[in-house]
Design a protein around this motif. Structure first.
Motif, mmCIF file in Angstrom:
data_model
loop_
_atom_site.group_PDB
_atom_site.id
_atom_site.type_symbol
_atom_site.label_atom_id
_atom_site.label_comp_id
_atom_site.label_asym_id
_atom_site.label_seq_id
_atom_site.Cartn_x
_atom_site.Cartn_y
_atom_site.Cartn_z
ATOM 1 N N GLU A 230 0.834 -1.202 0.000
ATOM 2 C CA GLU A 230 0.000 0.000 0.000
ATOM 3 C C GLU A 230 0.869 1.253 0.000
ATOM 4 O OE1 GLU A 230 -3.114 0.196 2.863
ATOM 5 O OE2 GLU A 230 -3.972 -1.717 2.251
ATOM 6 N N LEU A 231 1.936 1.239 0.775
ATOM 7 C CA LEU A 231 2.834 2.387 0.826
ATOM 8 C C LEU A 231 3.486 2.618 -0.538
ATOM 9 C CD1 LEU A 231 4.247 4.619 2.367
ATOM 10 C CD2 LEU A 231 5.921 2.927 3.147
ATOM 11 N N ARG A 232 3.944 1.552 -1.184
ATOM 12 C CA ARG A 232 4.544 1.699 -2.521
ATOM 13 C C ARG A 232 3.539 2.261 -3.516
ATOM 14 N NH1 ARG A 232 6.901 -3.145 -0.988
ATOM 15 N NH2 ARG A 232 5.393 -4.356 -2.173
ATOM 16 N N ALA A 233 2.286 1.842 -3.434
ATOM 17 C CA ALA A 233 1.249 2.366 -4.336
ATOM 18 C C ALA A 233 1.050 3.861 -4.112
ATOM 19 C CB ALA A 233 -0.060 1.605 -4.127
ATOM 20 N N ILE A 234 1.074 4.288 -2.870
ATOM 21 C CA ILE A 234 0.927 5.710 -2.553
ATOM 22 C C ILE A 234 2.126 6.490 -3.073
ATOM 23 C CG2 ILE A 234 0.923 7.373 -0.645
ATOM 24 C CD1 ILE A 234 -0.755 5.281 0.888
ATOM 25 N N GLN A 235 3.318 5.941 -2.901
ATOM 26 C CA GLN A 235 4.519 6.616 -3.372
ATOM 27 C C GLN A 235 4.500 6.752 -4.900
ATOM 28 O OE1 GLN A 235 7.272 3.998 -1.361
ATOM 29 N NE2 GLN A 235 7.743 5.564 0.169
ATOM 30 N N ARG A 236 4.057 5.719 -5.596
ATOM 31 C CA ARG A 236 3.952 5.798 -7.070
ATOM 32 C C ARG A 236 2.944 6.865 -7.465
ATOM 33 N NH1 ARG A 236 4.309 0.195 -6.735
ATOM 34 N NH2 ARG A 236 2.066 -0.002 -6.849
ATOM 35 N N ALA A 237 1.798 6.898 -6.793
ATOM 36 C CA ALA A 237 0.770 7.891 -7.114
ATOM 37 C C ALA A 237 1.285 9.305 -6.845
ATOM 38 C CB ALA A 237 -0.495 7.618 -6.305
ATOM 39 N N ALA A 238 2.060 9.468 -5.783
ATOM 40 C CA ALA A 238 2.598 10.790 -5.445
ATOM 41 C C ALA A 238 3.599 11.264 -6.489
ATOM 42 C CB ALA A 238 3.259 10.750 -4.071
ATOM 43 N N ALA A 239 4.268 10.324 -7.145
ATOM 44 C CA ALA A 239 5.280 10.679 -8.146
ATOM 45 C C ALA A 239 4.663 11.034 -9.493
ATOM 46 C CB ALA A 239 6.259 9.519 -8.311
ATOM 47 N N GLU A 240 3.384 10.710 -9.688
ATOM 48 C CA GLU A 240 2.719 10.977 -10.956
ATOM 49 C C GLU A 240 2.048 12.346 -10.909
ATOM 50 O OE1 GLU A 240 -0.022 7.800 -11.609
ATOM 51 O OE2 GLU A 240 1.546 6.279 -11.530
ATOM 52 N N PRO A 241 2.481 13.277 -11.774
ATOM 53 C CA PRO A 241 1.899 14.625 -11.749
ATOM 54 C C PRO A 241 0.394 14.640 -11.968
ATOM 55 C CG PRO A 241 3.728 14.485 -13.308
ATOM 56 C CD PRO A 241 3.483 13.113 -12.774
ATOM 57 N N GLN A 242 -0.124 13.739 -12.782
ATOM 58 C CA GLN A 242 -1.561 13.737 -13.059
ATOM 59 C C GLN A 242 -2.376 13.221 -11.873
ATOM 60 O OE1 GLN A 242 0.663 11.760 -14.513
ATOM 61 N NE2 GLN A 242 -0.111 9.716 -14.778
ATOM 62 N N ALA A 243 -1.713 12.680 -10.870
ATOM 63 C CA ALA A 243 -2.439 12.151 -9.713
ATOM 64 C C ALA A 243 -2.977 13.277 -8.833
ATOM 65 C CB ALA A 243 -1.541 11.236 -8.890
ATOM 66 N N GLY A 244 -2.463 14.494 -9.024
ATOM 67 C CA GLY A 244 -2.960 15.612 -8.237
ATOM 68 C C GLY A 244 -2.462 15.594 -6.807
ATOM 69 N N PHE A 245 -1.389 14.906 -6.551
ATOM 70 C CA PHE A 245 -0.836 14.821 -5.203
ATOM 71 C C PHE A 245 -0.135 16.126 -4.870
ATOM 72 C CE2 PHE A 245 2.600 13.723 -2.264
ATOM 73 C CZ PHE A 245 1.868 13.132 -1.259
ATOM 74 N N ALA A 246 -0.481 16.723 -3.755
ATOM 75 C CA ALA A 246 0.088 18.019 -3.386
ATOM 76 C C ALA A 246 0.987 17.913 -2.169
ATOM 77 C CB ALA A 246 -1.045 19.000 -3.122
ATOM 78 N N GLY A 247 1.421 16.722 -1.826
ATOM 79 C CA GLY A 247 2.262 16.541 -0.650
ATOM 80 C C GLY A 247 1.421 16.145 0.542
ATOM 81 N N GLY A 248 2.098 15.813 1.616
ATOM 82 C CA GLY A 248 1.390 15.397 2.813
ATOM 83 C C GLY A 248 1.090 13.911 2.795
#
Length: 86
Positions: A58-76
């Motif tokens: 689950e942590l790796r999936a979150i890290q991958r999503a955070a690295a993808e600009p289109q995921a809309g991840f803003a940190g945190g």
């Protein structure tokens, strides 16, 4: 860094609440962004090794999503939501 937090006799929902409190404290006190992988016993896994594997996945999936600009991840912190197996 990786840390393991064990919450005996806590539900997944309670673990997510603890994760959010840790996130808030890490951000406010130390300016840190944290991410969590959560696995629950016995709803997802029944052995300690499988619990660790599930939380790490689950942590790796979150890290991958955070690295993808289109995921809309803003940190945190983001919590992985994997439904419990029936």
């Amino acid at each position: 860094e990786h840390f393991l937090v064990l919450l005996p006799e806590s539900s997944r929902q309670e673990a997510e609440q603890v994760a959010k409190r840790i996130e808030r404290a890490a951000g406010e006190r130390h300016g840190m962004a944290v991410r969590f992988g959560i696995a629950s016993f016995p709803h997802q896994e029944i052995t300690f090794d499988k619990l660790i594997e599930t939380a790490e996945a689950e942590l790796r999936a979150i890290q991958r999503a955070a690295a993808e600009p289109q995921a809309g991840f803003a940190g945190g912190t983001q919590l992985a939501s994997k439904p419990a197996s029936s």
